[in-house]
Design a protein around this motif. Structure first.
Motif, PDB file in Angstrom:
ATOM      1  N   CYS A 171       0.722  -1.298   0.120  1.00 39.65           N
ATOM      2  CA  CYS A 171       0.028   0.093  -0.140  1.00 39.65           C
ATOM      3  C   CYS A 171       0.815   1.284  -0.049  1.00 39.65           C
ATOM      4  O   CYS A 171       0.343   2.392   0.499  1.00 39.65           O
ATOM      5  CB  CYS A 171      -0.887   0.200   1.057  1.00 39.65           C
ATOM      6  SG  CYS A 171      -2.319  -1.371   1.033  1.00 39.65           S
ATOM      7  N   PHE A 174      -1.033   4.253  -1.512  1.00 37.90           N
ATOM      8  CA  PHE A 174      -1.960   4.744  -0.638  1.00 37.90           C
ATOM      9  C   PHE A 174      -1.147   5.700   0.421  1.00 37.90           C
ATOM     10  O   PHE A 174      -1.750   7.092   0.386  1.00 37.90           O
ATOM     11  CB  PHE A 174      -2.524   3.882   0.096  1.00 37.90           C
ATOM     12  CG  PHE A 174      -3.591   4.476   1.212  1.00 37.90           C
ATOM     13  CD1 PHE A 174      -4.569   5.217   0.917  1.00 37.90           C
ATOM     14  CD2 PHE A 174      -3.361   4.416   2.469  1.00 37.90           C
ATOM     15  CE1 PHE A 174      -5.370   5.761   1.841  1.00 37.90           C
ATOM     16  CE2 PHE A 174      -4.179   4.696   3.780  1.00 37.90           C
ATOM     17  CZ  PHE A 174      -5.320   5.663   3.186  1.00 37.90           C
ATOM     18  N   SER A 202      -1.638  -6.365  -3.987  1.00 43.61           N
ATOM     19  CA  SER A 202      -2.515  -5.679  -3.123  1.00 43.61           C
ATOM     20  C   SER A 202      -3.811  -6.494  -2.793  1.00 43.61           C
ATOM     21  O   SER A 202      -4.504  -6.646  -1.717  1.00 43.61           O
ATOM     22  CB  SER A 202      -2.787  -4.280  -3.353  1.00 43.61           C
ATOM     23  OG  SER A 202      -3.185  -4.071  -4.442  1.00 43.61           O
ATOM     24  N   ALA A 209      -2.961  -5.533   3.682  1.00 41.65           N
ATOM     25  CA  ALA A 209      -3.309  -4.158   3.341  1.00 41.65           C
ATOM     26  C   ALA A 209      -4.069  -3.239   4.045  1.00 41.65           C
ATOM     27  O   ALA A 209      -3.812  -2.035   4.373  1.00 41.65           O
ATOM     28  CB  ALA A 209      -4.255  -4.332   1.844  1.00 41.65           C
ATOM     29  N   PHE A 213      -2.835   0.282   5.527  1.00 37.22           N
ATOM     30  CA  PHE A 213      -3.952   1.527   5.480  1.00 37.22           C
ATOM     31  C   PHE A 213      -3.707   2.069   6.876  1.00 37.22           C
ATOM     32  O   PHE A 213      -3.642   3.451   6.897  1.00 37.22           O
ATOM     33  CB  PHE A 213      -5.030   1.138   5.069  1.00 37.22           C
ATOM     34  CG  PHE A 213      -5.442   0.608   3.572  1.00 37.22           C
ATOM     35  CD1 PHE A 213      -4.462   1.042   2.675  1.00 37.22           C
ATOM     36  CD2 PHE A 213      -6.346  -0.353   3.305  1.00 37.22           C
ATOM     37  CE1 PHE A 213      -4.623   0.735   1.313  1.00 37.22           C
ATOM     38  CE2 PHE A 213      -6.794  -0.503   1.802  1.00 37.22           C
ATOM     39  CZ  PHE A 213      -5.830  -0.211   0.916  1.00 37.22           C
TER      40      PHE A 213
END
Length: 251
Positions: A171, A174, A202, A209, A213
Motif C-alpha cells: 500500500c 496509498f 494488494s 493491506a 492502510f
C-alpha cells in the motif's frame, strides 16, 4: 513516443516482472494513444529480461519489490508529470492522454481520475465516483483512494517527498497519496484514465493491506486523540464489512 531530448510533458513508467503477455497489452495501449508526446520508462525485473522495446528508456534491475522499481522509474523520468501504467494495465481509450492534457495546468500538482477494474472473469467494473472530500472527512477509513493508475503527479512533487516508502509492501501508493494530499494541489476529473486488471499483490494480501492502510493513516493525517479513536472505529467497521464480503466470496 518522444525522444528524451524533446523535453516530454509526461513520463509514463511501466514496471514489469515475468509478465510478457501483460507487458505487450500495455505496450499496444501506449502505441494506440492519439497523443505521443510522452517518454516511456520501462523498469524490468523479470527472470528472463524482456527485449528492449522500441523508443523506451529501458532498465533491467534485480527484483527488490514493485515500489523500489517504481522509485527507479521516477529517478529516470524527465517529464514534468509522471504516470504509472504497469505491465498488464491499459489506457481506457485511445484519447485518454489527450483528454487529461488540458487539465494539467500550473495549479494542478496531482490529477485524480477514474479507473475501470477488470476482474478475473474479464468483467469491467466501474466503481462509484470517488469523492475525495468525503473520504478525507472519514479519514480514508473505507480503504478507497486513487490507485496509481488514476494518478498523474508532478515529478517535482514526487521527488520532493522521496517517492514511495518501500517499508510498505502493498500500500505504498496509498501512503504516498496521503503525503501528497497534505502538501500538493490536488485536482480531480471524471475522466476514466485506465483499466486495472485485478489480481495484483494488494488484492491478494487484503488483510496486510488493511494493516498498512491503518499505519499510513495514523502516521500521515496528524490526527488528535479523539480523531484517532473515531478513525479506528470506522476502520474496524470497514474491516468487519470487508471480512464478511471476503468470506462470502470464498464460500
Amino acid at each position: 513516443m518522444t525522444d528524451r531530448a524533446n523535453d516530454p510533458w509526461i513520463s509514463i513508467v511501466t514496471v514489469v516482472k515475468d509478465d510478457p503477455v501483460g507487458f505487450s497489452r500495455t505496450y499496444l495501449s501506449l502505441c494506440g494513444q492519439s497523443v505521443q508526446d510522452f517518454e516511456w520508462i520501462v523498469i524490468d525485473s523479470s527472470d528472463e529480461p524482456l527485449e528492449k522495446p522500441e523508443n523506451a528508456v529501458y532498465t533491467w534491475v534485480e527484483p527488490k519489490g514493485i515500489y523500489s522499481a517504481m522509485n527507479l522509474g521516477i529517478k529516470h523520468s524527465t517529464g514534468k508529470f509522471v504516470y504509472f501504467l504497469n505491465a498488464g494495465d491499459t489506457f481506457a481509450a485511445p484519447n485518454s492522454l489527450a483528454e487529461v492534457f488540458p487539465i494539467l495546468t500550473d495549479e494542478c500538482d496531482v490529477l485524480v481520475g477514474e479507473v475501470l477494474f477488470v476482474n478475473a472473469r474479464g468483467k469491467e467494473i466501474a466503481p462509484s465516483p470517488l469523492n475525495l472530500e468525503e473520504e478525507a472527512r472519514r479519514y480514508f477509513a473505507s480503504g478507497r483512494f486513487p490507485p496509481h493508475q488514476g494518478l498523474i503527479t508532478r515529478r517535482n512533487s514526487l521527488t520532493g517527498l522521496g517517492g514511495f516508502d518501500t517499508e510498505y509492501k502493498v500500500c505504498a501508493d496509498f501512503e504516498l497519496f496521503l503525503r501528497l494530499s497534505q502538501t500538493a494541489n490536488v485536482c480531480s476529473t471524471p475522466i476514466v484514465m485506465a483499466r486495472f486488471y485485478a489480481g495484483g499483490k494488494s488484492s491478494q494480501s487484503w488483510f496486510l493491506a488493511q494493516r498498512e492502510f491503518h499505519r499510513a493513516r495514523m502516521r500521515q493525517l496528524g490526527l488528535s486523540f479523539p480523531e484517532k479513536a473515531h478513525a479506528l472505529s470506522l476502520e474496524c467497521l470497514e474491516l468487519l464489512k470487508q471480512t464478511l464480503a471476503h468470506l462470502t466470496r470464498r464460500a
